[in-house]
Design an enzyme around this catalytic site. Structure first.
Site, PDB file in Angstrom:
ATOM      1  N   ASP A   1       0.835  -1.253   0.158  1.00 13.02           N
ATOM      2  CA  ASP A   1       0.045  -0.092   0.065  1.00 13.02           C
ATOM      3  C   ASP A   1       0.822   1.322  -0.097  1.00 13.02           C
ATOM      4  O   ASP A   1       1.625   1.558   1.056  1.00 13.02           O
ATOM      5  CB  ASP A   1      -0.767  -0.152   1.243  1.00 13.02           C
TER       6      ASP A   1
ATOM      7  N   TYR B   1       3.813   9.467  -0.111  1.00 11.56           N
ATOM      8  CA  TYR B   1       4.796   8.933   0.683  1.00 11.56           C
ATOM      9  C   TYR B   1       6.278   9.086   0.150  1.00 11.56           C
ATOM     10  O   TYR B   1       6.952   8.669   0.995  1.00 11.56           O
ATOM     11  CB  TYR B   1       4.354   7.531   0.533  1.00 11.56           C
TER      12      TYR B   1
ATOM     13  N   LYS C   1      -2.018   5.969  -4.427  1.00 15.10           N
ATOM     14  CA  LYS C   1      -2.950   7.126  -4.292  1.00 15.10           C
ATOM     15  C   LYS C   1      -2.640   8.328  -4.856  1.00 15.10           C
ATOM     16  O   LYS C   1      -1.519   8.595  -5.128  1.00 15.10           O
ATOM     17  CB  LYS C   1      -3.208   7.211  -2.859  1.00 15.10           C
TER      18      LYS C   1
ATOM     19  N   HIS D   1      -6.718   9.875  -2.335  1.00 17.08           N
ATOM     20  CA  HIS D   1      -6.037   9.960  -1.048  1.00 17.08           C
ATOM     21  C   HIS D   1      -7.146  10.646  -0.207  1.00 17.08           C
ATOM     22  O   HIS D   1      -7.202  10.215   1.089  1.00 17.08           O
ATOM     23  CB  HIS D   1      -4.697  10.693  -1.283  1.00 17.08           C
TER      24      HIS D   1
END
Length: 326
Positions: free
Chosen positions: A44, A49, A78, A111
């Site tokens: 994920d 990130y 996302k 997101h």
């Protein structure tokens, strides 16, 4: 074989995966490779990130060495808030797919249910919640969710991603989206732990064929290492690992507290995405679907609910709150 759950798109997704939030990009490739060795097949990620490239490298290395086939790996990533306009969705979907380097994205999520002003990636690669590098400007954009979703559907048509979904959405938004979706909402990802159970949101999603994935299954633990403004709520919350309720149930089944917290979700059909750099804990987190608690025990854990949300931009952005959970 990892236990899976079927998405509305028809594809199967593992119930237990590995979360890439807060994984240092300098070690991400090795971390992902080690997770595959340990048996993980769901990863994920997210543009926000800032480690998609490295995660893809770790997966490609494992594929190249014959540890796993591409079709056996499930990648979730996302779309960030600054790219909600139709043309930006198309641009970022293609860019993120190329960054992972795996041919396609398995599941692509919006997101957060909020659009922010566009920033060219070349000017500010990972903006987070801000419109500037100094973290002083937060600007919303007038882009309806329908525009973003329909652009996501076009990515499915183009085979850039196989399934699409949302993250941090409410029932009201989901009901609205269900009135116009052409491709199904395959997944809803939400903060989910015994301090934030959200039973009505989960029930509504599951009633409408939307698979729920819970993040931050261990509650405040995930937020304690963040900067002060992001951990204010977490630092005052008792650790779930020290909960007498959960410890008692763990002792009964001869399991770790973390395994009980994960199983509390998966037993109710909710996927989980924990992370760990500890090899023993990596294995423990995968071994959670071979025991079941009683209905009363599941309810006892749910009874710890405080409505306590840790991932809340309406709280941790005090000068520019974005109150999406109000």
């Amino acid at each position: 074989m990892a236990q899976t759950i079927k998405l509305a798109s028809g594809y199967d997704m593992p119930l237990v995966g590995f979360g890439l939030w807060k994984v240092d990009r300098n070690t991400t490739a090795d971390t992902v490779y080690a997770a595959i060795q340990a048996g993980y097949r769901l990863f994920d990620g997210a543009y926000d990130y800032a480690n998609e490239k490295e995660a893809g490298e770790g997966i490609r290395r494992a594929i190249g060495e014959g540890l796993v086939k591409r079709e056996e790996v499930f990648v979730t990533t996302k779309l960030w808030n600054t790219y909600h306009k139709k043309e930006n969705v198309e641009e970022m979907g293609k860019l993120q797919c190329e960054t992972w380097g795996l041919g396609y994205i398995d599941l692509y999520l919006i997101h957060f249910p909020v659009a922010q002003e566009y920033i060219e990636p070349e000017k500010l690669r990972y903006p987070g919640w801000w419109q500037d590098a100094a973290h002083s400007v937060v600007s919303l954009a007038k882009v309806p969710i329908m525009e973003t979703w329909q652009a996501m559907e076009s990515l499915v048509d183009a085979q850039i991603c196989r399934s699409i979904g949302v993250s941090n959405f409410s029932t009201q938004l989901l009901y609205d989206m269900l009135s116009y979706t052409r491709h199904p909402i395959s997944s809803l990802q939400i903060e989910h732990h015994p301090y934030l159970v959200q039973p009505q949101l989960i029930a509504m999603a599951q009633e409408n064929g939307i698979v729920v994935t819970g993040y931050s299954t261990f509650g405040p633990q995930s937020f304690l290492e963040l900067p002060e403004e992001f951990r204010k709520r977490a630092k005052d919350a008792p650790l779930l690992f020290e909960s007498e309720t959960v410890k008692k149930i763990a002792a009964k089944y001869g399991r770790k507290v973390g395994q009980v917290l994960l199983r509390w979700a998966t037993q109710r059909g909710i996927a989980v995405i924990p992370k760990s750099n500890n090899k023993a804990r990596l294995a423990e987190n995968l071994q959670v679907n071979d025991f079941s608690m009683t209905k009363e025990e599941l309810e006892e854990i749910a009874g710890l609910d405080r409505g306590l949300r840790f991932n809340d931009p309406g709280f941790y952005l005090p000068d520019h709150p974005i109150r999406i959970f109000a």
